[in-house]
Design a protein around this motif. Structure first.
Motif, PDB file in Angstrom:
ATOM      1  N   ALA A 108      67.674  99.423 107.855  1.00  0.00           N
ATOM      2  CA  ALA A 108      66.678  99.891 106.876  1.00  0.00           C
ATOM      3  C   ALA A 108      67.066  99.496 105.455  1.00  0.00           C
ATOM      4  CB  ALA A 108      66.526 101.404 106.980  1.00  0.00           C
ATOM      5  N   THR A 109      68.325  99.060 105.226  1.00  0.00           N
ATOM      6  CA  THR A 109      68.741  98.652 103.871  1.00  0.00           C
ATOM      7  C   THR A 109      68.913  97.129 103.766  1.00  0.00           C
ATOM      8  OG1 THR A 109      71.103  98.825 104.344  1.00  0.00           O
ATOM      9  CG2 THR A 109      70.015 100.830 103.571  1.00  0.00           C
ATOM     10  N   GLY A 149      61.524  93.282 100.291  1.00  0.00           N
ATOM     11  CA  GLY A 149      61.029  92.818  98.991  1.00  0.00           C
ATOM     12  C   GLY A 149      60.478  91.411  99.067  1.00  0.00           C
ATOM     13  N   HIS A 150      60.985  90.591 100.018  1.00  0.00           N
ATOM     14  CA  HIS A 150      60.382  89.250 100.170  1.00  0.00           C
ATOM     15  C   HIS A 150      58.955  89.391 100.678  1.00  0.00           C
ATOM     16  CE1 HIS A 150      63.593  86.501  99.236  1.00  0.00           C
ATOM     17  NE2 HIS A 150      64.425  87.089 100.058  1.00  0.00           N
ATOM     18  N   ILE A 151      58.763  90.353 101.616  1.00  0.00           N
ATOM     19  CA  ILE A 151      57.404  90.632 102.108  1.00  0.00           C
ATOM     20  C   ILE A 151      57.229  92.152 102.095  1.00  0.00           C
ATOM     21  CG2 ILE A 151      57.222  88.597 103.604  1.00  0.00           C
ATOM     22  CD1 ILE A 151      57.800  90.534 105.986  1.00  0.00           C
ATOM     23  N   PRO A 152      55.982  92.633 102.010  1.00  0.00           N
ATOM     24  CA  PRO A 152      55.803  94.093 102.089  1.00  0.00           C
ATOM     25  C   PRO A 152      56.237  94.587 103.469  1.00  0.00           C
ATOM     26  CG  PRO A 152      53.731  92.947 101.532  1.00  0.00           C
ATOM     27  CD  PRO A 152      54.723  91.891 101.906  1.00  0.00           C
ATOM     28  N   SER A 168      57.039  98.558 105.580  1.00  0.00           N
ATOM     29  CA  SER A 168      57.066 100.015 105.445  1.00  0.00           C
ATOM     30  C   SER A 168      58.493 100.526 105.660  1.00  0.00           C
ATOM     31  CB  SER A 168      56.118 100.633 106.469  1.00  0.00           C
ATOM     32  OG  SER A 168      56.600 100.291 107.751  1.00  0.00           O
ATOM     33  N   PRO A 169      58.803 101.779 105.261  1.00  0.00           N
ATOM     34  CA  PRO A 169      60.159 102.300 105.424  1.00  0.00           C
ATOM     35  C   PRO A 169      60.660 102.264 106.879  1.00  0.00           C
ATOM     36  CG  PRO A 169      58.824 103.795 104.086  1.00  0.00           C
ATOM     37  CD  PRO A 169      57.903 102.724 104.584  1.00  0.00           C
ATOM     38  N   GLY A 170      59.767 102.319 107.841  1.00  0.00           N
ATOM     39  CA  GLY A 170      60.202 102.310 109.248  1.00  0.00           C
ATOM     40  C   GLY A 170      60.322 100.916 109.836  1.00  0.00           C
ATOM     41  N   SER A 171      60.302  99.894 108.993  1.00  0.00           N
ATOM     42  CA  SER A 171      60.400  98.532 109.538  1.00  0.00           C
ATOM     43  C   SER A 171      61.329  97.678 108.679  1.00  0.00           C
ATOM     44  CB  SER A 171      59.005  97.892 109.606  1.00  0.00           C
ATOM     45  OG  SER A 171      58.536  97.633 108.306  1.00  0.00           O
ATOM     46  N   VAL A 172      61.720  96.534 109.223  1.00  0.00           N
ATOM     47  CA  VAL A 172      62.625  95.626 108.509  1.00  0.00           C
ATOM     48  C   VAL A 172      62.089  94.195 108.639  1.00  0.00           C
ATOM     49  CG1 VAL A 172      64.139  95.435 110.565  1.00  0.00           C
ATOM     50  CG2 VAL A 172      65.045  94.857 108.313  1.00  0.00           C
ATOM     51  N   PRO A 188      57.441  91.868 109.488  1.00  0.00           N
ATOM     52  CA  PRO A 188      57.978  93.233 109.542  1.00  0.00           C
ATOM     53  C   PRO A 188      58.146  93.674 111.001  1.00  0.00           C
ATOM     54  CG  PRO A 188      55.655  93.251 108.870  1.00  0.00           C
ATOM     55  CD  PRO A 188      56.034  91.815 109.067  1.00  0.00           C
ATOM     56  N   VAL A 189      59.322  94.204 111.314  1.00  0.00           N
ATOM     57  CA  VAL A 189      59.615  94.627 112.696  1.00  0.00           C
ATOM     58  C   VAL A 189      59.948  96.115 112.677  1.00  0.00           C
ATOM     59  CG1 VAL A 189      61.247  94.365 114.616  1.00  0.00           C
ATOM     60  CG2 VAL A 189      60.489  92.347 113.338  1.00  0.00           C
TER      61      VAL A 189
END
Ligand SMILES: NC(=O)c1ccc[n+]([C@@H]2O[C@H](COP(=O)([O-])OP(=O)(O)OC[C@H]3O[C@@H](n4cnc5c(N)ncnc54)[C@H](O)[C@@H]3O)[C@@H](O)[C@H]2O)c1
Length: 375
Positions: free
Chosen positions: A319-320, A325-328, A330-334, A356-357
């Protein structure tokens, strides 16, 4: 001797790679006619450096600055010490900073070169596979902050890259493995047509290492040159070189040093392939190709370095990830680099090879990889 010009955006960077060619490399450095050479020098390569520096000393003042290349030392304080050393030894705007060592020395010296008098020339003399086949073929220079790796830095083009491949024969197997895994990444994510060249290089490595290094350099160049020409800052299509680095970085951090970078990236690529398959993007034959290629590296199970992996800690680490920041997302994805076929990343509307995964899918994919025997 393999020589040419690498185009990174608007920069044209001459390179020379060969075997037992230190004299020829010295000539190229001398041709820059610097007032002096400030040499950031990896402590592990003093014996390789000695003949080269002795020859350079006949032509210019040479001021070595020996570095112990540990990640905890890769800080702005080290860059400042190198800058102080340069100025204390009378460096001027025509001096060059030579970086002889692995990727760490190259990054620190590169950052110093971008700062000294707001920019002096930089010459890379890489001595590890990561540096020679990957890090120096990039403008990225950097140092670590307390919060994480390479969180500050600058873009600086080298004026010259020179490598005597026989410098690399003194590396240990884990150090070689890191660079070789990055080349496996290039095959899987960028140039799958080079799979046989990669396998032949691995076979040659024990008996004919210099021949193997030459082939691996060629592979690194073939993968990186076309993408760096159009994306010199590695913010768009060249983000594909982050393949395997999302789960990989998380594992590396969780292992607290027990798992090397190369090993971690290998597991990260397998996890990325399993995520791609789970999302219906990559077929099973291409997933199997990942296991087949990486089995050649004879990796120990991830449990050897990590014990029973704490999956919650893995999700928290993911999650960190620094690609946020490269792509939008959500907090539950990377954001991860995923493939739809070997050599063909999934891209967003702007052409960035990131998707985003959901964190639980990334963690499940790693669980599956850890439970699979890589043979
Ligand atoms: N684009 C980029 O700028 C980029 C890309 C990849 C990695 N990096 C950076 O590079 C660093 C990793 O590079 P690395 O894998 O080369 O590690 P490293 O620079 O930390 O060197 C690894 C070890 O190898 C030793 N060593 C170096 N040359 C040797 C030789 N010829 N014989 C025996 N030992 C030798 C070093 O002393 C060190 O102990 C990281 O800090 C990473 O962030 C940067």
């Amino acid at each position: 001797m393999r020589e040419g010009i690498l185009r990174i955006g608007s920069a044209a960077v001459p390179y020379r790679y060969g075997a037992d060619c230190a004299d020829a490399l010295c000539e190229s450095i001398e041709a820059l006619r610097p007032a002096s050479a400030i040499v950031a020098l990896d402590e592990a390569v003093l014996a390789h450096a000695e003949p080269l520096l002795r020859r350079l000393e006949r032509r210019m003042p040479v001021h070595p600055f020996v570095i112990t290349p540990a990640e905890e030392n890769k800080r702005l304080s080290l860059v400042e010490s190198l800058l102080d050393h340069a100025v204390a030894h009378g460096a001027d705007r025509t001096s060059v900073i030579l970086a002889m060592g692995g990727g760490l020395v190259g990054n620190v010296a590169g950052l110093a070169a971008s700062l000294l008098f707001r920019g002096v020339r930089l010459v890379h003399l890489p001595t590890t596979p990561v540096a020679a086949f990957d890090a120096v073929l990039s403008l990225k220079q950097g140092a670590n902050l307390a919060a994480g790796k390479n969180l500050c830095g600058a873009y600086r083009a080298p004026s010259l890259i020179c490598c005597d491949l026989s410098w690399l024969v003194t590396l240990s197997r884990p150090q070689l493995l890191t660079g070789i895994t990055e080349m496996a990444k290039n095959v899987l994510a960028v140039v799958p047509s080079r799979e046989n060249a990669f396998k032949e290089a691995l076979t040659a490595l024990p008996e004919r290492p210099v021949e193997a290094f030459d082939a691996l350099f060629e592979l690194g160049l073939a993968a990186k040159a076309p993408l760096l020409a159009t994306d010199p800052h590695e913010r768009h299509e060249a983000l594909v070189f982050e393949y395997g680095h999302t789960v990989g970085h998380a594992l590396e951090v969780l292992s607290a040093g027990a798992m090397g970078h190369g090993e971690a990236v290998a597991w990260g690529m397998l996890a990325a392939a399993e995520v791609s398959a789970q999302l219906g993007l990559l077929d099973q034959a291409d997933v199997a190709a990942h296991y087949s290629l990486l089995s050649a590296l004879e990796l120990p199970s991830p449990c050897t370095a990590l014990g029973d992996v704490d999956l919650e800690a893995l999700a928290a680490r993911l999650a960190t990830d620094n690609k946020r920041g490269h792509i939008p997302s959500s907090p539950g994805s990377v954001p991860m680099v995923l493939l739809r076929r070997l050599g063909e990343p999934v891209t967003d509307a702007d052409g960035r090879p990131l998707a985003p995964v959901p964190l639980d899918i990334a963690v499940e994919a790693f669980e599956k990889v850890a439970a699979t025997e890589v043979v």
